[in-house]
Design a protein around this motif. Structure first.
Motif, PDB file in Angstrom:
ATOM      1  N   VAL A  23       0.853  -1.188   0.000  1.00  0.00           N
ATOM      2  CA  VAL A  23       0.000   0.000   0.000  1.00  0.00           C
ATOM      3  C   VAL A  23       0.888   1.237   0.000  1.00  0.00           C
ATOM      4  O   VAL A  23       2.102   1.154   0.171  1.00  0.00           O
ATOM      5  CB  VAL A  23      -0.944   0.018   1.226  1.00  0.00           C
ATOM      6  CG1 VAL A  23      -1.845  -1.201   1.234  1.00  0.00           C
ATOM      7  CG2 VAL A  23      -0.151   0.078   2.531  1.00  0.00           C
ATOM      8  N   GLY A  24       0.255   2.402  -0.195  1.00  0.00           N
ATOM      9  CA  GLY A  24       1.029   3.627  -0.306  1.00  0.00           C
ATOM     10  C   GLY A  24       1.806   3.989   0.936  1.00  0.00           C
ATOM     11  O   GLY A  24       2.818   4.689   0.871  1.00  0.00           O
ATOM     12  N   SER A  25       1.351   3.527   2.101  1.00  0.00           N
ATOM     13  CA  SER A  25       2.016   3.885   3.357  1.00  0.00           C
ATOM     14  C   SER A  25       3.123   2.905   3.745  1.00  0.00           C
ATOM     15  O   SER A  25       3.801   3.125   4.749  1.00  0.00           O
ATOM     16  CB  SER A  25       0.993   3.964   4.497  1.00  0.00           C
ATOM     17  OG  SER A  25       0.326   2.727   4.665  1.00  0.00           O
ATOM     18  N   THR A  26       3.305   1.833   2.983  1.00  0.00           N
ATOM     19  CA  THR A  26       4.405   0.920   3.290  1.00  0.00           C
ATOM     20  C   THR A  26       5.694   1.454   2.680  1.00  0.00           C
ATOM     21  O   THR A  26       5.718   1.891   1.537  1.00  0.00           O
ATOM     22  CB  THR A  26       4.147  -0.500   2.744  1.00  0.00           C
ATOM     23  OG1 THR A  26       3.792  -0.419   1.357  1.00  0.00           O
ATOM     24  CG2 THR A  26       3.043  -1.182   3.495  1.00  0.00           C
ATOM     25  N   SER A  27       6.752   1.404   3.456  1.00  0.00           N
ATOM     26  CA  SER A  27       8.050   1.857   2.971  1.00  0.00           C
ATOM     27  C   SER A  27       8.791   0.697   2.328  1.00  0.00           C
ATOM     28  O   SER A  27       8.385  -0.472   2.443  1.00  0.00           O
ATOM     29  CB  SER A  27       8.872   2.413   4.131  1.00  0.00           C
ATOM     30  OG  SER A  27       9.213   1.359   5.034  1.00  0.00           O
ATOM     31  N   TYR A  28       9.886   1.010   1.674  1.00  0.00           N
ATOM     32  CA  TYR A  28      10.729  -0.049   1.118  1.00  0.00           C
ATOM     33  C   TYR A  28      11.252  -0.945   2.241  1.00  0.00           C
ATOM     34  O   TYR A  28      11.328  -2.175   2.095  1.00  0.00           O
ATOM     35  CB  TYR A  28      11.895   0.583   0.352  1.00  0.00           C
ATOM     36  CG  TYR A  28      12.845  -0.431  -0.243  1.00  0.00           C
ATOM     37  CD1 TYR A  28      12.432  -1.280  -1.270  1.00  0.00           C
ATOM     38  CD2 TYR A  28      14.155  -0.537   0.210  1.00  0.00           C
ATOM     39  CE1 TYR A  28      13.299  -2.209  -1.824  1.00  0.00           C
ATOM     40  CE2 TYR A  28      15.022  -1.465  -0.333  1.00  0.00           C
ATOM     41  CZ  TYR A  28      14.594  -2.291  -1.350  1.00  0.00           C
ATOM     42  OH  TYR A  28      15.454  -3.211  -1.889  1.00  0.00           O
ATOM     43  N   GLY A  29      11.564  -0.327   3.386  1.00  0.00           N
ATOM     44  CA  GLY A  29      12.019  -1.110   4.537  1.00  0.00           C
ATOM     45  C   GLY A  29      10.962  -2.083   5.026  1.00  0.00           C
ATOM     46  O   GLY A  29      11.273  -3.216   5.405  1.00  0.00           O
ATOM     47  N   ASP A  30       9.695  -1.651   5.018  1.00  0.00           N
ATOM     48  CA  ASP A  30       8.604  -2.547   5.404  1.00  0.00           C
ATOM     49  C   ASP A  30       8.530  -3.749   4.463  1.00  0.00           C
ATOM     50  O   ASP A  30       8.370  -4.896   4.904  1.00  0.00           O
ATOM     51  CB  ASP A  30       7.269  -1.810   5.366  1.00  0.00           C
ATOM     52  CG  ASP A  30       7.131  -0.773   6.462  1.00  0.00           C
ATOM     53  OD1 ASP A  30       7.734  -0.956   7.529  1.00  0.00           O
ATOM     54  OD2 ASP A  30       6.422   0.221   6.245  1.00  0.00           O
ATOM     55  N   GLU A  31       8.631  -3.483   3.172  1.00  0.00           N
ATOM     56  CA  GLU A  31       8.519  -4.562   2.188  1.00  0.00           C
ATOM     57  C   GLU A  31       9.688  -5.540   2.309  1.00  0.00           C
ATOM     58  O   GLU A  31       9.505  -6.759   2.181  1.00  0.00           O
ATOM     59  CB  GLU A  31       8.452  -3.973   0.778  1.00  0.00           C
ATOM     60  CG  GLU A  31       7.168  -3.169   0.539  1.00  0.00           C
ATOM     61  CD  GLU A  31       7.132  -2.529  -0.833  1.00  0.00           C
ATOM     62  OE1 GLU A  31       8.035  -2.826  -1.657  1.00  0.00           O
ATOM     63  OE2 GLU A  31       6.209  -1.732  -1.098  1.00  0.00           O
ATOM     64  N   VAL A  32      10.880  -5.024   2.580  1.00  0.00           N
ATOM     65  CA  VAL A  32      12.051  -5.887   2.767  1.00  0.00           C
ATOM     66  C   VAL A  32      11.861  -6.774   4.000  1.00  0.00           C
ATOM     67  O   VAL A  32      12.123  -7.981   3.975  1.00  0.00           O
ATOM     68  CB  VAL A  32      13.334  -5.047   2.889  1.00  0.00           C
ATOM     69  CG1 VAL A  32      14.511  -5.910   3.341  1.00  0.00           C
ATOM     70  CG2 VAL A  32      13.660  -4.380   1.554  1.00  0.00           C
ATOM     71  N   GLU A  33      11.384  -6.181   5.102  1.00  0.00           N
ATOM     72  CA  GLU A  33      11.198  -6.932   6.343  1.00  0.00           C
ATOM     73  C   GLU A  33      10.134  -8.018   6.195  1.00  0.00           C
ATOM     74  O   GLU A  33      10.350  -9.176   6.600  1.00  0.00           O
ATOM     75  CB  GLU A  33      10.821  -5.968   7.474  1.00  0.00           C
ATOM     76  CG  GLU A  33      10.310  -6.623   8.747  1.00  0.00           C
ATOM     77  CD  GLU A  33      11.353  -7.425   9.516  1.00  0.00           C
ATOM     78  OE1 GLU A  33      11.024  -7.948  10.597  1.00  0.00           O
ATOM     79  OE2 GLU A  33      12.504  -7.530   9.049  1.00  0.00           O
ATOM     80  N   LEU A  34       8.999  -7.680   5.628  1.00  0.00           N
ATOM     81  CA  LEU A  34       7.935  -8.676   5.488  1.00  0.00           C
ATOM     82  C   LEU A  34       8.318  -9.763   4.488  1.00  0.00           C
ATOM     83  O   LEU A  34       8.009 -10.943   4.699  1.00  0.00           O
ATOM     84  CB  LEU A  34       6.637  -7.993   5.059  1.00  0.00           C
ATOM     85  CG  LEU A  34       6.055  -6.971   6.044  1.00  0.00           C
ATOM     86  CD1 LEU A  34       4.727  -6.426   5.546  1.00  0.00           C
ATOM     87  CD2 LEU A  34       5.889  -7.578   7.437  1.00  0.00           C
ATOM     88  N   SER A  35       9.016  -9.392   3.434  1.00  0.00           N
ATOM     89  CA  SER A  35       9.494 -10.394   2.470  1.00  0.00           C
ATOM     90  C   SER A  35      10.499 -11.325   3.143  1.00  0.00           C
ATOM     91  O   SER A  35      10.486 -12.543   2.902  1.00  0.00           O
ATOM     92  CB  SER A  35      10.140  -9.708   1.266  1.00  0.00           C
ATOM     93  OG  SER A  35       9.196  -8.933   0.551  1.00  0.00           O
ATOM     94  N   ARG A  36      11.348 -10.767   3.989  1.00  0.00           N
ATOM     95  CA  ARG A  36      12.340 -11.586   4.710  1.00  0.00           C
ATOM     96  C   ARG A  36      11.663 -12.659   5.558  1.00  0.00           C
ATOM     97  O   ARG A  36      12.071 -13.837   5.550  1.00  0.00           O
ATOM     98  CB  ARG A  36      13.186 -10.683   5.605  1.00  0.00           C
ATOM     99  CG  ARG A  36      14.201 -11.425   6.486  1.00  0.00           C
ATOM    100  CD  ARG A  36      14.910 -10.481   7.437  1.00  0.00           C
ATOM    101  NE  ARG A  36      14.062 -10.031   8.519  1.00  0.00           N
ATOM    102  CZ  ARG A  36      13.867 -10.715   9.652  1.00  0.00           C
ATOM    103  NH1 ARG A  36      14.460 -11.890   9.840  1.00  0.00           N
ATOM    104  NH2 ARG A  36      13.097 -10.217  10.607  1.00  0.00           N
ATOM    105  N   LEU A  37      10.606 -12.271   6.265  1.00  0.00           N
ATOM    106  CA  LEU A  37       9.911 -13.212   7.132  1.00  0.00           C
ATOM    107  C   LEU A  37       9.199 -14.304   6.340  1.00  0.00           C
ATOM    108  O   LEU A  37       9.220 -15.481   6.712  1.00  0.00           O
ATOM    109  CB  LEU A  37       8.910 -12.464   8.017  1.00  0.00           C
ATOM    110  CG  LEU A  37       9.515 -11.477   9.017  1.00  0.00           C
ATOM    111  CD1 LEU A  37       8.421 -10.673   9.710  1.00  0.00           C
ATOM    112  CD2 LEU A  37      10.377 -12.201  10.039  1.00  0.00           C
ATOM    113  N   LEU A  38       8.586 -13.912   5.229  1.00  0.00           N
ATOM    114  CA  LEU A  38       7.885 -14.900   4.404  1.00  0.00           C
ATOM    115  C   LEU A  38       8.868 -15.830   3.702  1.00  0.00           C
ATOM    116  O   LEU A  38       8.618 -17.042   3.569  1.00  0.00           O
ATOM    117  CB  LEU A  38       6.998 -14.187   3.385  1.00  0.00           C
ATOM    118  CG  LEU A  38       5.858 -13.343   3.973  1.00  0.00           C
ATOM    119  CD1 LEU A  38       5.104 -12.629   2.864  1.00  0.00           C
ATOM    120  CD2 LEU A  38       4.908 -14.203   4.787  1.00  0.00           C
ATOM    121  N   GLN A  39       9.984 -15.292   3.268  1.00  0.00           N
ATOM    122  CA  GLN A  39      11.009 -16.125   2.635  1.00  0.00           C
ATOM    123  C   GLN A  39      11.640 -17.094   3.628  1.00  0.00           C
ATOM    124  O   GLN A  39      12.058 -18.188   3.266  1.00  0.00           O
ATOM    125  CB  GLN A  39      12.070 -15.239   1.983  1.00  0.00           C
ATOM    126  CG  GLN A  39      11.571 -14.517   0.736  1.00  0.00           C
ATOM    127  CD  GLN A  39      12.469 -13.374   0.303  1.00  0.00           C
ATOM    128  OE1 GLN A  39      13.466 -13.061   0.963  1.00  0.00           O
ATOM    129  NE2 GLN A  39      12.121 -12.727  -0.804  1.00  0.00           N
TER     130      GLN A  39
END
Length: 523
Positions: free
Chosen positions: A237-253
């Motif tokens: 979403v528009g309020s997610t930062s690149y850092g948020d996306e990296v962190e959540l992707s890390r956990l799912l990976q």
């Protein structure tokens, strides 16, 4: 995936535009009182809390819709309306450019055109200007998609953009996407999200065919195939930062999942294949429920939409729900145990700063409840919350707030209302949406932004960063104190002495709620 989503039906794509949220889900955008009283009202199916005798201001559906579609790679956005309707694009140009550089492997410019409707067009119609803009965009930029944001004025005068697109069919190589986001149709600004995804689902998501809600028999085989592939769509979403996306992707990976982050800043080709996933993972029900519901009906793709991964409790819940779908229960418990232990150790030095302090949180409904719960877990007391709107997705989150008498002010915008509430409650910390901090600082209350493109808020690393920022702000409050001592409040003293909810037709007396807080503090 949760019980809340099972009762919803998504069968709207045969229409030109998405229905308003008044029609589609039970929601309110005008209520003042306690968390308990709102929960009781919503539990009884009461959605009449939508009327004010006076409204100071609110959001713009066009802005929310454009926040999604203007991010697509190699696309041109045409804003069909007066010049002022395009002005918000200038204010977010820097944010959009930074996000594009960070989130795209191959960056493309944010190209937008506006039709600049004037008084003559209001009388004669603006379709000719829109036709010229579409043909110009195709010839000049050769985009993969041309996206038309239809603002209030063409909606009022009756410009038929869908008929125009039928007329131009075969003349334009790009996929042309109409987005009907005329703000006067709904009091709920979040309808803009539905409007954007309505156009995306109809025109960009393959297979592009007549909408059919009947899921084919092969869907069971397809589901097994995608579970084995473990491909998931992480819906940003528009309020997610690149850092948020990296962190959540890390956990799912870490769970062995193949993560695709979209639709914001994705290519048109990536968006067209959004149906090729085992699971759609939302981080914001307000933003995503229209998209995920339709993807389930079209492709049979299940989705997670029951919380937002902010703080320890809600990040754990988010991960467990995802892992359950893939039958990764033991793996997720190992991950949670490791991450939680590390985070709790890192948070320990901050807890002293939070002990006995109070907080007020304002912004999007799911985000503020998860953020408030996190600060509560650190030892702070939640005095109040101000969601832009409140609907069925947020009802269970009320139970996460320990104090049932905590004030809740449901209001899109309405800064005068919020400042009156804050002046009475006087929290030690305000955590709020963009635009509110300058007002709140004049009261002498330290503030922390609810989200930001330069910071990480989600997942375990986001929880640490959020706690670190809040502790730092509480340690040194001199800035807000000096502002309060030298800058006048924006409203007359009489306003702060009145009940802030007087303009709401359904409300509780805030003086009674405040009295309950005082008695509790006195033991």
């Amino acid at each position: 995936m949760s019980k809340l989503t099972e009762d919803l039906t998504y069968d709207y794509l045969s229409a030109e535009a998405a229905p308003t949220r008044e029609e589609r889900i039970g929601a309110c955008n005008a209520f003042g009182g306690s968390c308990q009283s709102l929960k009781v009202g919503m539990g009884q199916g009461c959605t009449k809390y939508n009327s004010r005798k006076f409204a100071q201001g609110g959001g713009c559906q066009l802005s929310l819709a454009l926040g999604i579609v203007r991010s697509f790679q190699n696309s041109v956005t045409i804003i069909h309306g007066p010049l002022g309707c395009a002005s918000t694009n200038l204010s977010v140009a820097g944010v959009t450019k930074t996000a594009r550089i960070l989130k795209q492997k191959q960056g493309t410019d944010n190209v937008w055109i506006h039709t600049n409707l004037d008084e003559n067009d209001v009388i004669a119609g603006g379709i000719d200007k829109l036709r010229q803009a579409i043909l110009y965009a195709e010839k000049e930029y050769r985009p993969d998609a041309i996206i038309i944001g239809n603002s209030c004025v063409p909606g009022i005068i009756g410009d038929d953009i869908d008929t125009l697109l039928d007329e131009l069919d075969g003349q334009i190589a790009a996929k042309v996407v109409p987005v009907h986001c005329e703000g006067f149709k709904s009091k709920f600004v979040a309808t803009g999200y539905d409007s954007a995804y309505h156009g995306v689902l109809k025109k960009l998501v393959d297979p592009v065919k007549k909408y059919d809600k009947v899921i084919p028999d092969e869907v069971a085989d397809a589901r097994e195939k995608y579970i084995l592939s473990k491909t998931v769509n992480l819906l940003n979403v528009g309020s997610t930062s690149y850092g948020d996306e990296v962190e959540l992707s890390r956990l799912l990976q870490a769970l062995g999942l193949n993560v695709r982050v979209l639709p914001l800043y994705a290519s048109i080709d990536e968006i067209s294949r959004i149906g090729e996933a085992a699971l759609n993972i939302s981080i914001c029900a307000t933003h995503d429920d229209y998209l995920t519901g339709h993807l389930k009906e079209r492709f049979g793709t299940e989705y997670v939409i029951d919380t937002l991964p902010i703080g320890i409790k809600n990040t754990n819940q988010w991960l467990r729900t995802i892992a359950k779908f893939f039958q990764l229960d033991s793996e997720v418990e190992q991950l949670i145990a490791l991450e939680t232990a590390q985070l709790e150790k890192a948070l320990e030095p901050f807890k002293k700063a939070f002990k006995g302090k109070t907080v007020f949180v304002g912004g999007g409904e799911t985000r503020i409840f998860t953020t408030a719960e996190f600060f509560q877990s650190l030892g702070m007391k939640v005095l109040g919350l101000k969601p832009h709107n409140f609907d069925r997705f947020a009802v269970p989150m009320i139970d996460d707030i320990d104090d049932p008498d905590a004030v809740i002010d449901v209001a899109p915008g309405q800064p005068a209302e919020e400042l009156n509430v804050l002046n009475r409650l006087r929290p030690d910390l305000y955590v709020g949406h963009t635009g509110a901090h300058a007002w709140v600082t004049k009261l002498g209350i330290p503030t922390v932004p609810l989200f930001g493109q330069s910071f990480n808020y989600m997942g375990y690393s986001g929880a640490f960063e959020l706690a670190r920022k809040a502790a730092k702000k509480l340690k040194n409050t001199s800035f807000s104190k000096k502002i309060s001592a030298n800058v006048l409040l924006p409203f007359r003293p009489e306003w702060y002495e009145s009940n802030p909810f007087d303009n709401i037709k359904e409300f509780d007396n805030i003086d009674n709620i405040k009295e309950a807080h005082i008695k509790e503090a006195q033991g």
